[in-house]
Structure formats: structure tokens, C-alpha cells
Design a protein around this motif. Structure first.
Motif, short mmCIF file in Angstrom:
data_model
loop_
_atom_site.label_atom_id
_atom_site.label_comp_id
_atom_site.label_asym_id
_atom_site.label_seq_id
_atom_site.Cartn_x
_atom_site.Cartn_y
_atom_site.Cartn_z
N VAL A 1 -44.23 -64.64 22.67
CA VAL A 1 -45.25 -64.82 23.71
C VAL A 1 -45.73 -63.47 24.24
O VAL A 1 -46.95 -63.22 24.35
N PHE A 2 -44.79 -62.58 24.57
CA PHE A 2 -45.18 -61.26 25.10
C PHE A 2 -45.95 -60.44 24.06
O PHE A 2 -46.90 -59.72 24.40
N THR A 3 -45.57 -60.56 22.79
CA THR A 3 -46.26 -59.79 21.76
C THR A 3 -47.67 -60.29 21.54
O THR A 3 -48.62 -59.49 21.37
N VAL A 4 -47.86 -61.60 21.56
CA VAL A 4 -49.21 -62.16 21.40
C VAL A 4 -50.10 -61.75 22.58
O VAL A 4 -51.26 -61.35 22.39
N LEU A 5 -49.56 -61.83 23.79
CA LEU A 5 -50.35 -61.41 24.97
C LEU A 5 -50.72 -59.94 24.90
O LEU A 5 -51.85 -59.55 25.23
N SER A 6 -49.79 -59.10 24.46
CA SER A 6 -50.09 -57.67 24.36
C SER A 6 -51.17 -57.43 23.32
O SER A 6 -52.07 -56.59 23.52
N GLY A 7 -51.12 -58.16 22.20
CA GLY A 7 -52.15 -57.98 21.18
C GLY A 7 -53.53 -58.36 21.68
O GLY A 7 -54.52 -57.67 21.41
N LEU A 8 -53.63 -59.45 22.44
CA LEU A 8 -54.92 -59.86 22.99
C LEU A 8 -55.45 -58.83 23.99
O LEU A 8 -56.64 -58.49 23.99
N LEU A 9 -54.56 -58.30 24.84
CA LEU A 9 -54.98 -57.26 25.78
C LEU A 9 -55.44 -56.00 25.06
O LEU A 9 -56.43 -55.37 25.45
#
Length: 297
Positions: free
Chosen positions: A162-170
């Protein structure tokens, strides 16, 4: 199962680490965009004799006679220098034509007033992008080295994904906002800064490479989580099926046993009943009735 899960976790950690290194390097360097700027050539003098305008071919006259009209045979692009520049999120540096080295200016000051808010949003998004990458990397390391059970590993795996996907979107949003701000600055920025030609530099490639590694790490982590859940459910299903078959076998054996016992009990009851009936019958047959009035000698 454990070896495959560990290999997938190690791959995800490696991709996340590459994304973190690439994003940090791109954030602090000034080679997102690079190109050339067209600036007028300076006048030639004692200290500068190349890449300059030599009026009338007389350098001393240029310095002493300020009221004399000077002329040069250079026309068109020959009157200009094309100096190299490179720009990042924080600074824009260009070649110093009057001395050795470079001179840098704040890119935030160069951006138009209408785009400064978008630029600050891009900076904040880049910082959050790096912070979420650090959190995801920490969770992946915990899952890889300190996970004692499958359930704890699955929980850490899910949070890391979850944290990795959010960081990629940001990160994707931050890169796109910076690109928009730079393109607007090329058109509306200061006259002495506007580039004559430009292209994306190696910092920009590192930024998007970081995004690619980040999304690859998130996909790998999700894949590891999904495969582990599927394998766990499959093993549980096999265990429940085997337990159910064993239960059915035990039930059939118990039914067979009790059925045999009931048959044996019934047969014994019938035998006892027949024996008692035959005994009664034999007693009744062997009993002689007495005739009244007769004396028995």
C-alpha cells in the motif's frame, strides 16, 4: 513455499532500494532539463579576446574613446553566444561567459508567479514520495528479516504494498507538475534565462526510472502477498479435505462396528430366547399329571 516467498521479498526490497536511490539523486541534482541559451557576445578587452565582439579591430580605441561609434562585421547568430545551462527542482545553473565556472540561480525565483504554487506542490509531493519509499522499504526489510510467522509476514507485505503504491502515484504527479512548470517558465520566464533549445537530462531519466522501480516493487510485493495467500488457502483446503475424508472413514468404521455389535447382540438375544423357550417346553413335556383315587405303590 518459504524459499519462493523469500526470493520475491528480496526482489521487492532491491527494487524499492533502487527507486529510493534514484529519487533522492534526482531530487538533489540540477540536470532535469538542459540545453543552450542565446546571449549577446560581450565586447572584447584585455582580459577577454575570444567569443567576443571586436569593434573596428581596435581594442584600445574601444576602451578609451567612449564617444566613438563602433561597428562590427558580425551579423545574425554570429553576434550571440550559445551557453550551456542545466536546471533542477531547486537551482538553474548556466555557463559563465565572463569567467570560468558556472553561476546558479534559484529556479523557484525564475518560475512565473502563476506557477509557483504548482512548483511548491511538486516539491512537497517529491518529499512525500521519498518518505513513503523509506516507509515501504522499512516494512519490506522487516518482512524479510524479522518475520517469524506467515500471518505477520502477510500483514507487513500488505502494508508495504500500500505504501509503495501511494509513493509511486505521488512521484508520478510530482514529475508531471514539475514538467508543466518548466515548460511554462520556458515561455514566460525572464528574458535573460529563456533557453534557445533544451531537452530532458539524466536527473529527469532517474526520476522516471525511480517511478518505474517503485511500481515494479509494488507489483512484486502484491504478487508475493497474493501467491502466499493462495498457497496458504490451498494447503488449508487440502488439510480440511483430508481431515474430512478421515472423519468419514472413521464414521464408516464406527457405523460398521456398531452394526456388527447390534447384529451380534440381536443374535445372542434370539439364542437366549430360544434356549429359554425350549427349556420351558421340555419341562412341560417331562411333567406327569396325577390321577385322583389311585394309590401309588
Amino acid at each position: 513455499m518459504k524459499t519462493n516467498r523469500r526470493c520475491r521479498a528480496l526482489l521487492a526490497v532491491s527494487l524499492n532500494l533502487m527507486a529510493l536511490l534514484f529519487s533522492t539523486t534526482a531530487f538533489i541534482t540540477t540536470h532535469w532539463c538542459e540545453g543552450t541559451q542565446r546571449v549577446p557576445k560581450p565586447s572584447c578587452g584585455k582580459e577577454k579576446k575570444t567569443n567576443c565582439l571586436n569593434y573596428s579591430g581596435n581594442e584600445t580605441a574601444n576602451e578609451t574613446n567612449q564617444n566613438v561609434v563602433h561597428y562590427s562585421w558580425e551579423t545574425g547568430d554570429d553576434r550571440f553566444l550559445f551557453r550551456y545551462f542545466h536546471t533542477g527542482i531547486w537551482y538553474s545553473c548556466e555557463e559563465n561567459i565572463n569567467a570560468a565556472g558556472e553561476k546558479c540561480r534559484s529556479f523557484i525565483d525564475l518560475a512565473p508567479a502563476s506557477e509557483k504554487g504548482v512548483l511548491w506542490l511538486s516539491v512537497v509531493s517529491e518529499v512525500l514520495y521519498i518518505m513513503l519509499l523509506v516507509v515501504g522499504f522499512s516494512l519490506m526489510c522487516l518482512e524479510l528479516f524479522h518475520s517469524s510467522s506467515v500471518i505477520d509476514g502477510l500483514k507487513l507485505n500488505a502494508f508495504a504494498a500500500v505504501f509503495t503504491v501511494l509513493s509511486g502515484l505521488l512521484g508520478m504527479v510530482a514529475h508531471m507538475m514539475y514538467t508543466q512548470v518548466f515548460q511554462v517558465t520556458v515561455s514566460l520566464g525572464p528574458e535573460d534565462w529563456r533557453p534557445h533549445s533544451w531537452d530532458y537530462g539524466w536527473s529527469f531519466c532517474l526520476a522516471w526510472g525511480s517511478f518505474t522501480c517503485c511500481m515494479a516493487a509494488s507489483v512484486t510485493t502484491l504478487n508475493s502477498y497474493t501467491k502466499t495467500v493462495i498457497e496458504f488457502r490451498h494447503k488449508r483446503k487440502i488439510f480440511e479435505q483430508g481431515f474430512r475424508e478421515e472423519q468419514n472413514f472413521l464414521d464408516q468404521e464406527a457405523i460398521k462396528y456398531f452394526r456388527e455389535r447390534s447384529v451380534q447382540t440381536a443374535s445372542r438375544s434370539v439364542e437366549v430366547f430360544m434356549d429359554s423357550a425350549s427349556l420351558r417346553k421340555s419341562r412341560q413335556v417331562g411333567k406327569v399329571p396325577e390321577i385322583p383315587g389311585e394309590d401309588v405303590c
